[in-house]
Design an enzyme around this catalytic site. Structure first.
Site, PDB file in Angstrom:
ATOM      1  N   ALA A 120       0.806  -1.234   0.000  1.00 29.91           N
ATOM      2  CA  ALA A 120       0.000   0.000   0.000  1.00 29.91           C
ATOM      3  C   ALA A 120       0.833   1.275   0.000  1.00 29.91           C
ATOM      4  CB  ALA A 120      -0.933   0.004   1.203  1.00 29.91           C
ATOM      5  N   ALA A 121       2.129   1.174  -0.223  1.00 32.55           N
ATOM      6  CA  ALA A 121       2.979   2.358  -0.112  1.00 32.55           C
ATOM      7  C   ALA A 121       2.582   3.432  -1.118  1.00 32.55           C
ATOM      8  CB  ALA A 121       4.442   1.969  -0.297  1.00 32.55           C
ATOM      9  N   GLY A 122       2.355   3.047  -2.372  1.00 30.69           N
ATOM     10  CA  GLY A 122       1.986   4.018  -3.389  1.00 30.69           C
ATOM     11  C   GLY A 122       0.636   4.651  -3.128  1.00 30.69           C
ATOM     12  N   ASP A 123      -0.337   3.841  -2.723  1.00 29.06           N
ATOM     13  CA  ASP A 123      -1.664   4.376  -2.414  1.00 29.06           C
ATOM     14  C   ASP A 123      -1.618   5.309  -1.216  1.00 29.06           C
ATOM     15  OD1 ASP A 123      -2.830   2.964  -4.494  1.00 29.06           O
ATOM     16  OD2 ASP A 123      -3.363   1.246  -3.232  1.00 29.06           O
TER      17      ASP A 123
END
Length: 312
Positions: free
Chosen positions: A243-246
């Protein structure tokens, strides 16, 4: 306010020693069922980062629907514009290796039924933020961008999964967020090639938008109004990068919604994205505002040590 028009999924996540090659089976000890979807993840990230958020999307009438919405509801996100449709709730099948890297397959399900006409029930204020991603139909993304432009909203697109966009859509946007691989695909579709930094600079100038590029452990950069902003990543021990990009996208939107400038907004988002790598699973790993602010302050102090000394 932030309006998120996008996908809502349930994630089936398996931990494995290493990611499989083509045609290979890799065994894992078990799996977890976790709410996800790029739209839902970004909505939750924006909410936990301090913004008021409305989610516009669709789920099925199956047993996964309630689980897919549970974290959003608990966070206080407005879900009154999420439709129930006669298709299965979207699902993502995720393998995560020992280093925290992942492979993801997404089955659209109800997300294919998301329609931009659902936005007509909203009454946003000028300069509110409309967030878009690429897990709902392309025609609806374009229609949503037109809807937002007609209402003087600030429109942010996360072009993930990677691929091109039309020049018409690019010209409707205020900001696009991509990773270092996605920016190359985005640029190629618009006739721009080169290194990620250079592609982002050209796209920003040509289409009059801000282009933010996440760089994994190297942090993030952003070109806006001819100025380059950058931030290192906040140092963490990586457990899962799912979930880093989100989280970066949602935190960036929340910072911009509070009228922060791009320099501090990118720093805030980079800190949030780094913190999201420290826990397993998409939505459970998304950090809250207090933790993000503390990590962002560390990055700010690194950027301006003289200011730190003056304020100690």
């Amino acid at each position: 306010m932030i309006i998120v028009f996008g996908s809502i999924n349930i994630d089936l996540v398996a931990r494995v020693g290493r990611l499989p090659r083509a045609g290979e089976t890799v065994l894992g000890p078990g799996y977890d069922v976790i709410p996800g979807g790029k739209g839902a993840n970004q909505a939750l990230a924006a909410r936990r980062a301090g913004a008021d958020v409305v989610m516009v999307g669709a789920v099925g009438r199956d047993g996964f629907a309630a689980a897919a919405l549970a974290e959003l509801a608990a966070a206080g996100i407005d879900l009154s514009h999420v439709s129930r449709v006669d298709a299965p709730t979207g699902a993502a099948f995720i393998a995560v290796d020992a280093a925290g890297e992942n492979q993801i397959i997404v089955a659209s399900g109800a997300n294919a039924a998301v329609r931009a006409t659902a936005l007509d029930a909203l009454s946003p204020a000028p300069r509110d933020i409309l967030m878009l991603q690429w897990e709902v139909p392309e025609a609806e993304i374009l229609a949503a961008a037109r809807w937002g432009r007609a209402r003087d909203l600030r429109i942010m697109l996360n072009r993930a999964p990677a691929g091109p966009i039309s020049a018409e859509l690019a010209d409707l946007l205020d900001m696009v967020v991509v990773n270092e691989h996605e920016v190359l695909a985005l640029g190629a579709g618009l006739g721009v090639t080169g290194e990620p930094d250079a592609v982002a600079a050209v796209l920003s100038e040509r289409h009059g938008l801000a282009v933010a590029v996440t760089l994994g452990p190297a942090g993030a950069l952003c070109w806006a109004d001819g100025i380059r902003h950058e931030s290192p990543a906040y140092p963490v021990e990586v457990a899962d990068t799912t979930a880093a990009g989100d989280t970066f996208c949602g935190a960036l939107a929340a910072a911009l919604d509070r009228r922060r400038g791009y320099e501090t907004a990118v720093e805030f988002a980079a800190a949030a994205g780094s913190l999201a790598c420290t826990a397993f699973g998409a939505q459970p790993s998304i950090p809250h505002r207090s933790a993000i602010e503390a990590a962002a302050q560390v990055l700010a102090d690194q950027r301006n040590p003289d200011h730190r000394r003056l304020t100690e």
